[in-house]
Design an enzyme around this catalytic site. Sequence first.
Site, short mmCIF file in Angstrom:
data_model
loop_
_atom_site.label_atom_id
_atom_site.label_comp_id
_atom_site.label_asym_id
_atom_site.label_seq_id
_atom_site.Cartn_x
_atom_site.Cartn_y
_atom_site.Cartn_z
N ARG A 182 0.82 -1.22 0.00
CA ARG A 182 0.00 0.00 0.00
C ARG A 182 0.85 1.27 0.00
O ARG A 182 0.36 2.34 -0.33
CB ARG A 182 -1.00 -0.02 1.16
N GLU A 200 2.63 -4.66 13.34
CA GLU A 200 1.60 -4.63 14.39
C GLU A 200 1.02 -6.04 14.53
O GLU A 200 0.65 -6.47 15.60
CB GLU A 200 0.51 -3.63 13.99
P1 AMP Z 1 4.17 -1.04 11.59
O1 AMP Z 1 5.38 -1.75 11.07
O2 AMP Z 1 3.65 -1.67 12.86
O3 AMP Z 1 4.38 0.44 11.74
O4 AMP Z 1 2.99 -1.28 10.57
C1 AMP Z 1 2.92 -0.55 9.41
C2 AMP Z 1 2.61 -1.42 8.23
O5 AMP Z 1 1.53 -2.29 8.49
C3 AMP Z 1 2.18 -0.57 7.06
O6 AMP Z 1 2.76 -1.11 5.88
C4 AMP Z 1 0.69 -0.66 7.04
O7 AMP Z 1 0.23 -0.83 5.72
C5 AMP Z 1 0.35 -1.88 7.86
N1 AMP Z 1 -0.59 -1.58 8.93
C6 AMP Z 1 -0.36 -1.67 10.26
N2 AMP Z 1 -1.44 -1.37 10.97
C7 AMP Z 1 -2.39 -1.08 10.08
C8 AMP Z 1 -3.75 -0.68 10.20
N3 AMP Z 1 -4.35 -0.55 11.40
N4 AMP Z 1 -4.44 -0.44 9.06
C9 AMP Z 1 -3.86 -0.58 7.84
N5 AMP Z 1 -2.58 -0.96 7.68
C10 AMP Z 1 -1.85 -1.21 8.78
#
Ligand code: AMP
Length: 170
Positions: free
Chosen positions: A58, A95
């Site tokens: 995305r 996450e």
């Molecule tokens: P992080 O590595 O935890 O910062 O997660 C970011 C990545 O996970 C990004 O590439 C986002 O596309 C995806 N992501 C994490 N949480 C969400 C969420 N609540 N909604 C959409 N995409 C998320």
Amino acid sequence: MTLNKYIRDIQDFPKQGIVFKDITPLLANPQAVKECMALLINNLQDKNIDKVVGAESRGFFFATLLAHKLNAGFVPVRKPNKLPYDKISVSYELEYGTDKLEMHTDAIKPGERVVVHDDVLATGGTAKALCELVEQAGGIIVQCNFLMELSFLNGRKKLEGYEVYAQLVY
Ligand code: AMP
């Protein structure tokens, strides 16, 4: 225009307890995309950006648009075994789970000025991994750029020392 209304919350996707931020309504609306781009690019115009790095998948949408507007190159960072040429890789935490990201060895040249972009800053694991890849290649991180920040997950803390810009903060 309130860009908020083009972000759709999907409860319990991809698993229980996650509120997924769906950007497809935003992508489907050219006026909203235009407005979003104007805000995202606002403080990057005069920063001599050479490359915009986007995280699969995305992150690709707006990273390519940003690269085009900034007259910079676009660099895809992808999940394992997707890129065809020589790669460097880094492991990171999501996450929801853990994974690895890869980038072509010739994607960034030493000294190039780089913006890393993703749709959502959650725990910051992905963005930190993007920064590590860029720095392994000798690039300079000018800004970590996001459509959205889930501030309650403290992703910014993981990106201490970098300039962080998020258009919508939840
Ligand atoms: P992080 O590595 O935890 O910062 O997660 C970011 C990545 O996970 C990004 O590439 C986002 O596309 C995806 N992501 C994490 N949480 C969400 C969420 N609540 N909604 C959409 N995409 C998320």
